[in-house]
Design a protein around this motif. Structure first.
Motif, PDB file in Angstrom:
ATOM      1  N   GLU A  11      61.597  38.001  25.194  1.00 52.37           N
ATOM      2  CA  GLU A  11      60.708  36.935  25.640  1.00 52.37           C
ATOM      3  C   GLU A  11      59.604  37.521  26.517  1.00 52.37           C
ATOM      4  O   GLU A  11      59.861  38.374  27.366  1.00 52.37           O
ATOM      5  CB  GLU A  11      61.475  35.865  26.435  1.00 52.37           C
ATOM      6  CG  GLU A  11      62.428  35.005  25.597  1.00 52.37           C
ATOM      7  CD  GLU A  11      63.124  33.951  26.431  1.00 52.37           C
ATOM      8  OE1 GLU A  11      63.537  32.930  25.859  1.00 52.37           O
ATOM      9  OE2 GLU A  11      63.241  34.148  27.660  1.00 52.37           O
TER      10      GLU A  11
ATOM     11  N   PRO B 260      55.263  27.696  25.791  1.00 51.15           N
ATOM     12  CA  PRO B 260      56.596  28.314  25.896  1.00 51.15           C
ATOM     13  C   PRO B 260      57.517  27.851  24.770  1.00 51.15           C
ATOM     14  O   PRO B 260      57.482  26.694  24.345  1.00 51.15           O
ATOM     15  CB  PRO B 260      57.092  27.827  27.255  1.00 51.15           C
ATOM     16  CG  PRO B 260      55.862  27.516  28.019  1.00 51.15           C
ATOM     17  CD  PRO B 260      54.869  27.008  27.021  1.00 51.15           C
TER      18      PRO B 260
ATOM     19  N   LYS C 137      57.803  33.162  26.787  1.00 51.25           N
ATOM     20  CA  LYS C 137      58.653  32.764  27.900  1.00 51.25           C
ATOM     21  C   LYS C 137      57.935  31.728  28.757  1.00 51.25           C
ATOM     22  O   LYS C 137      56.731  31.821  29.000  1.00 51.25           O
ATOM     23  CB  LYS C 137      59.014  33.993  28.735  1.00 51.25           C
ATOM     24  CG  LYS C 137      60.005  33.706  29.847  1.00 51.25           C
ATOM     25  CD  LYS C 137      60.349  35.005  30.582  1.00 51.25           C
ATOM     26  CE  LYS C 137      61.351  34.760  31.699  1.00 51.25           C
ATOM     27  NZ  LYS C 137      61.666  36.010  32.430  1.00 51.25           N
TER      28      LYS C 137
END
Length: 233
Positions: free
Chosen positions: A195, A203, A230
């Motif tokens: 991530e 995200p 992320k």
């Protein structure tokens, strides 16, 4: 006949004796007597009682016959009701059996279709490694090498054409490639390997495909290994 002959002989022999016998004859004839039979009241009443008892006795079997007929009708009604219940039960069982058989037919059809659709599942998984090797070989060649060396460029084009034909053949047999760039992460089809936060992307979005995935007729053969954006904490 003998009496008339005897009278004629007596008349011929003695007329006076004949008259005497004729005169005495009516005295000897006796009038018939009539007898009257009397029935005593006790005997008459006894006969009447016997007649009435006979009628009562005949009435009792009639009542018994009527009662027996009613009981037979009740028994027949009870048997008919029992048979109706049996018919209803058998009809319900028949309908359930038909429904179960149809469900079995549909389930069997689905299972047969699944078996046909996924008959190449194991074979397709073995082919994926060869397809990955084509990708590794093509990604190992740099653009400078292709521009400087014509033979390497031709070899590269040949390997790429083979890879494309291979992928088209797999697609004809229901094997399709999973390339989820810019898609939402799906744990059923994707495998997140890392991530990285990226401000310009939402995200949970796939931004990089490390290894493409494949599915056979909608069933995942291999999940795609991806990098996911992320979220900011």
């Amino acid at each position: 006949m003998q009496r008339s002959l005897r009278l004629m002989a007596i008349r011929a022999s003695s007329p006076s004796l004949l008259r005497a016998s004729v005169c005495m004859a009516p005295r000897m004839v006796s009038a018939p007597t009539t007898r009257f039979f009397s029935v005593s009241p006790m005997k008459f009443n006894a006969k009447k009682d016997e007649t009435s008892n006979g009628k009562e006795e005949s009435a009792e079997p009639a009542e018994k016959d009527a009662t027996s007929e009613l009981s037979e009708v009740d028994q027949l009604k009870a048997k008919l009701a029992e048979k109706d219940q049996e018919v209803t039960l058998l009809k319900d069982r028949y309908l359930r059996s038909v429904a179960d058989f149809r469900n079995l037919q549909e389930t069997t059809k689905r299972e047969i279709q699944k078996a046909r659709d996924f008959a190449l599942q194991k074979f397709a998984r073995d082919l994926l490694e060869s397809l990955d090797n084509f990708g590794h070989a093509l990604s190992a060649v740099k653009d400078e090498t292709l521009a400087a060396n014509k033979e390497v460029s031709q070899l590269y084009d040949g390997v790429e054409m083979t890879k494309n034909i291979f992928e088209k053949t797999l697609v004809r047999h229901g094997i399709s490639k999973i390339d989820p760039v810019d898609e939402r992460f799906d744990p059923n089809r994707h495998e997140a390997t890392f991530e990285v936060p990226q401000p310009d992307k939402e995200p949970g979005t796939v931004f990089h495909v490390q290894q493409p995935g494949y599915e056979l007729n909608g069933r995942v053969l291999r999940a795609a290994k991806v990098g996911v954006v992320k979220g900011t904490e």
